[in-house]
Write a protein that holds these residues in place. Structure first.
Motif, mmCIF file in Angstrom:
data_model
loop_
_atom_site.group_PDB
_atom_site.id
_atom_site.type_symbol
_atom_site.label_atom_id
_atom_site.label_comp_id
_atom_site.label_asym_id
_atom_site.label_seq_id
_atom_site.Cartn_x
_atom_site.Cartn_y
_atom_site.Cartn_z
ATOM 1 N N ALA A 18 0.048 3.096 2.335
ATOM 2 C CA ALA A 18 0.180 1.744 2.892
ATOM 3 C C ALA A 18 1.310 1.034 2.150
ATOM 4 N N ALA A 19 2.049 0.202 2.883
ATOM 5 C CA ALA A 19 3.213 -0.488 2.318
ATOM 6 C C ALA A 19 3.094 -1.985 2.602
ATOM 7 N N LEU A 96 7.164 -4.789 -0.878
ATOM 8 C CA LEU A 96 6.761 -5.397 -2.151
ATOM 9 C C LEU A 96 6.014 -4.393 -3.018
ATOM 10 N N ALA A 97 5.241 -3.507 -2.371
ATOM 11 C CA ALA A 97 4.418 -2.551 -3.114
ATOM 12 C C ALA A 97 4.004 -1.436 -2.176
ATOM 13 N N LEU A 98 3.599 -0.331 -2.765
ATOM 14 C CA LEU A 98 3.020 0.792 -2.020
ATOM 15 C C LEU A 98 1.667 1.087 -2.627
ATOM 16 N N ARG A 99 0.761 1.586 -1.778
ATOM 17 C CA ARG A 99 -0.550 2.053 -2.283
ATOM 18 C C ARG A 99 -0.961 3.311 -1.554
ATOM 19 N N TRP A 100 -1.450 4.280 -2.301
ATOM 20 C CA TRP A 100 -2.065 5.460 -1.706
ATOM 21 C C TRP A 100 -3.555 5.166 -1.601
ATOM 22 N N LEU A 101 -4.058 5.032 -0.390
ATOM 23 C CA LEU A 101 -5.449 4.639 -0.180
ATOM 24 C C LEU A 101 -6.338 5.864 0.005
ATOM 25 N N ALA A 102 -7.332 5.989 -0.849
ATOM 26 C CA ALA A 102 -8.370 7.004 -0.673
ATOM 27 C C ALA A 102 -9.279 6.546 0.466
#
Ligand code: 9L3
Ligand code: MG
Length: 129
Positions: A18-19, A96-102
């Motif tokens: 997700a970005a 602004l940020a990235l997240r690897w979502l479980a």
């Protein structure tokens, strides 16, 4: 004819990327699947590859389509595909940020209105294996 916006649902080790959008102001802070508008003369797959290079600095392999045409603002539709990483690790070049979502975090971010139903469809697809 609507303008097509393509989005990549990049999956790695069971996590989904997700970005967080930086702009425009009304979307900033919301989370999306990376992607953008298809340029004139470009195929949808070419646009996906280009957007992932520009926004994340990665090469992807495009997989199965997720659903059909997802509604966006008037005059636009979004089309989404599953994807895997071919080269590189994603870096937030335009976000602004990235997240690897479980799986238990799929709905932990504030998805844009357009992307939330896509995340629901992806969760169903990935749960089926
Ligand atoms: N959009 C929404 N969700 C997404 C993407 C890639 C794009 N996952 C919306 C935001 C903008 C428009 O589509 O209003 C064009 O996207 P971009 O080219 O600014 O990324
Ligand atoms: Mg974009």
């Amino acid at each position: 004819m609507s303008i097509v916006v393509v989005a990549a649902v990049i999956v790695s080790a069971g996590r989904v990327l997700a970005a967080q959008r930086a702009e425009p102001p009304e979307l900033a802070g919301g989370w999306e699947f990376p992607g953008g508008k298809v340029d004139p003369g470009e195929s949808e797959e070419e646009a996906l590859l280009r957007e992932c290079r520009e926004e994340l600095g990665v090469e992807i392999a495009v997989g199965a389509r997720v659903g059909g045409d997802w509604p966006l603002s008037p005059g636009y539709v979004m089309r989404a595909w599953l994807a895997t990483l071919e080269a590189g690790e994603p870096v937030a070049k335009e976000h602004l940020a990235l997240r690897w979502l479980a799986p238990e975090e799929y709905f932990a971010v504030d998805w844009l209105g357009a992307d939330l139903p896509v995340m629901r469809a992806v969760a169903d697809l990935l749960a089926k294996g």
